[in-house]
Design an enzyme around this catalytic site. Structure first.
Site, PDB file in Angstrom:
ATOM      1  N   THR A 188       0.665  -1.311   0.138  1.00  0.00           N
ATOM      2  CA  THR A 188      -0.106  -0.035  -0.281  1.00  0.00           C
ATOM      3  C   THR A 188       0.736   1.297   0.121  1.00  0.00           C
ATOM      4  OG1 THR A 188      -1.788  -1.247   1.237  1.00  0.00           O
ATOM      5  CG2 THR A 188      -1.726   1.299   1.555  1.00  0.00           C
ATOM      6  N   ARG A 216     -13.367  -8.919   0.341  1.00  0.00           N
ATOM      7  CA  ARG A 216     -12.466  -8.676   1.504  1.00  0.00           C
ATOM      8  C   ARG A 216     -12.168  -7.082   1.520  1.00  0.00           C
ATOM      9  NH1 ARG A 216      -6.952  -6.706   2.399  1.00  0.00           N
ATOM     10  NH2 ARG A 216      -6.142  -7.472   4.191  1.00  0.00           N
ATOM     11  N   GLY A 218      -9.466  -4.436   3.715  1.00  0.00           N
ATOM     12  CA  GLY A 218      -8.297  -4.492   4.836  1.00  0.00           C
ATOM     13  C   GLY A 218      -8.313  -3.458   5.431  1.00  0.00           C
ATOM     14  N   THR A 239       1.114  -0.439   6.611  1.00  0.00           N
ATOM     15  CA  THR A 239       1.131  -1.413   5.349  1.00  0.00           C
ATOM     16  C   THR A 239       1.346  -2.781   5.819  1.00  0.00           C
ATOM     17  OG1 THR A 239       2.199  -1.547   3.234  1.00  0.00           O
ATOM     18  CG2 THR A 239       3.588  -0.816   5.036  1.00  0.00           C
ATOM     19  N   GLY A 240       1.017  -3.591   4.990  1.00  0.00           N
ATOM     20  CA  GLY A 240       1.297  -4.912   5.183  1.00  0.00           C
ATOM     21  C   GLY A 240      -0.185  -5.784   5.461  1.00  0.00           C
ATOM     22  N   MET A 241       0.004  -6.780   5.972  1.00  0.00           N
ATOM     23  CA  MET A 241      -1.434  -7.840   6.454  1.00  0.00           C
ATOM     24  C   MET A 241      -2.403  -6.975   7.296  1.00  0.00           C
ATOM     25  SD  MET A 241      -2.698 -10.512   5.309  1.00  0.00           S
ATOM     26  CE  MET A 241      -3.950 -11.352   5.879  1.00  0.00           C
ATOM     27  N   GLY A 242      -3.490  -6.498   6.370  1.00  0.00           N
ATOM     28  CA  GLY A 242      -4.222  -5.494   7.328  1.00  0.00           C
ATOM     29  C   GLY A 242      -4.986  -6.335   8.522  1.00  0.00           C
TER      30      GLY A 242
HETATM   31  C1  SD4 Z   1      -4.535  -4.813   3.195  1.00  0.00           C
HETATM   32  N1  SD4 Z   1      -2.692  -3.198   4.059  1.00  0.00           N
HETATM   33  O1  SD4 Z   1      -5.422  -4.596   2.233  1.00  0.00           O
HETATM   34  C2  SD4 Z   1      -3.298  -3.669   2.940  1.00  0.00           C
HETATM   35  C3  SD4 Z   1      -2.141  -4.079   2.116  1.00  0.00           C
HETATM   36  C4  SD4 Z   1      -0.935  -3.432   2.176  1.00  0.00           C
HETATM   37  O2  SD4 Z   1       1.252  -3.466   1.705  1.00  0.00           O
HETATM   38  O3  SD4 Z   1      -0.666  -2.568   3.036  1.00  0.00           O
HETATM   39  N2  SD4 Z   1       0.154  -3.910   1.412  1.00  0.00           N
HETATM   40  O4  SD4 Z   1      -4.356  -5.386   3.826  1.00  0.00           O
END
Ligand code: SD4
Length: 328
Positions: A188, A216, A218, A239-242
């Protein structure tokens, strides 16, 4: 009639409420002496694609523009770039082949707008701003968000590029229609900026986790999870796994830790530690936080090495690897 016991219990609650309030205001006072940054704009954003985004945002700030305009303009850069496959146009689709976008924005007055599960619109961050400014709501989703965007003059466009479609077809062969969300397939852009006036805004926009389940949503469009700004304290974004961020209300947590006197760096670290403490299996995932306080101090931290952030400060735009919980 109220019993004496109940009355006493009530007064204990009332007294402890008072004590709590005193504690809260004492903590708030700790932050007040921090000299607010004025006349020296600063921008922090996630990942390498933050560099060109910062450049566009910086132009606005250098000319005395508002941080809100800067973060929106900055976030639009990767949204429009088909080669950035995790945001906007060219984003990886979900497991059914649909590109679905999440975004949000917050200004220095505490206003917030957000869109989730939006399809066929290149600039969800700008739709989120319209939600914030032109509706009494914070969040619009799916069909309703699309309808609103079209009413506001945004144009429909197919966001699934050939490259993203190929990647999806390849993924389908191996992953047997099971979403496999790891540290690799999502990036993101989250951006926080302070303008020359010392005012703070933030934005966040994403196509979310690649090959996610249809529907889904996030953390990125969730105020307090993917982004939170408080103009008295500072801002944070993730950022990352929401899912990990949502379960710990991560960005709000970072801002509240700063409110209670932590530096942006320590607050980001603490938010990652909270995930490590509370979420079983967190080791499989990446999370990165960025934060800024009103004095213009910044911080960043992540679970695994590999997360970097772009910082624009004093006319310099630099990319830095964030410190991580696990080392290489
Ligand atoms: C999500 N946080 O949809 C977002 C994806 C993301 O780096 O940040 N990716 O989970």
């Amino acid at each position: 009639m109220i019993s004496r016991r109940k009355f006493l219990a009530g007064s204990v609650v009332a007294t402890s409420g008072l004590l709590l309030n005193q504690k809260v205001s004492a903590a708030a006072e700790k932050v007040a002496p921090t000299t607010p940054l004025k006349g020296k704009p600063i921008i922090i954003s996630t990942w390498r694609h933050g560099l060109p985004a910062n450049e566009v945002a910086a132009k606005i700030l250098v000319e005395g523009g508002r941080s809100l305009d800067a973060v929106e303009a900055g976030a639009r850069v990767p949204e429009a770039d088909p080669n950035i496959m995790t945001v906007g146009l060219g984003g990886y689709p979900d497991r059914d082949g649909y590109v679905t976008l999440d975004a949000c924005i917050m200004d220095e007055k505490g206003n917030a707008g957000s869109v989730t599960f939006l399809q066929d619109i290149v600039h969800p961050v700008s739709v989120a701003r319209k939600v914030m400014e032109d509706t009494p709501h914070v969040m619009l989703s799916g069909e309703g968000a699309l309808q609103f965007a079209l009413e506001k003059g945004f144009k429909k466009q197919n966001l699934l590029t050939d490259k993203a479609k190929e990647a999806w077809e390849e993924w389908k062969k191996k992953s047997k229609y099971e979403p496999v969300i790891n540290i690799e397939n999502h990036d993101t852009i989250s951006m926080l900026a302070i303008d020359a006036n010392g005012d703070l805004s933030g934005a966040c926009t994403t196509s979310g986790a690649a090959f996610k389940m249809h529907g889904r949503v996030g953390d990125s469009p969730i105020i307090g999870a993917g982004l939170f700004c408080d103009n008295e304290v500072g801002g944070a974004a993730s950022t990352g796994m929401g899912e990990l961020v949502m379960k710990t209300v991560g960005s709000f947590l970072v801002v509240e830790l700063m409110r209670n006197g932590m530096s942006p760096q320590k607050a980001c670290e603490e938010a990652v530690h909270r995930i490590a403490k509370k979420i079983p299996g967190y080791q499989k995932f990446q999370i990165g936080y960025i934060a800024i306080n009103k004095a213009g101090e910044t911080g960043a931290y992540c679970i695994h090495p590999g997360f970097n952030y772009a910082l624009w400060k004093d006319g310099q735009n630099t990319l830095t690897d964030a410190e991580s919980l696990f080392k290489k």
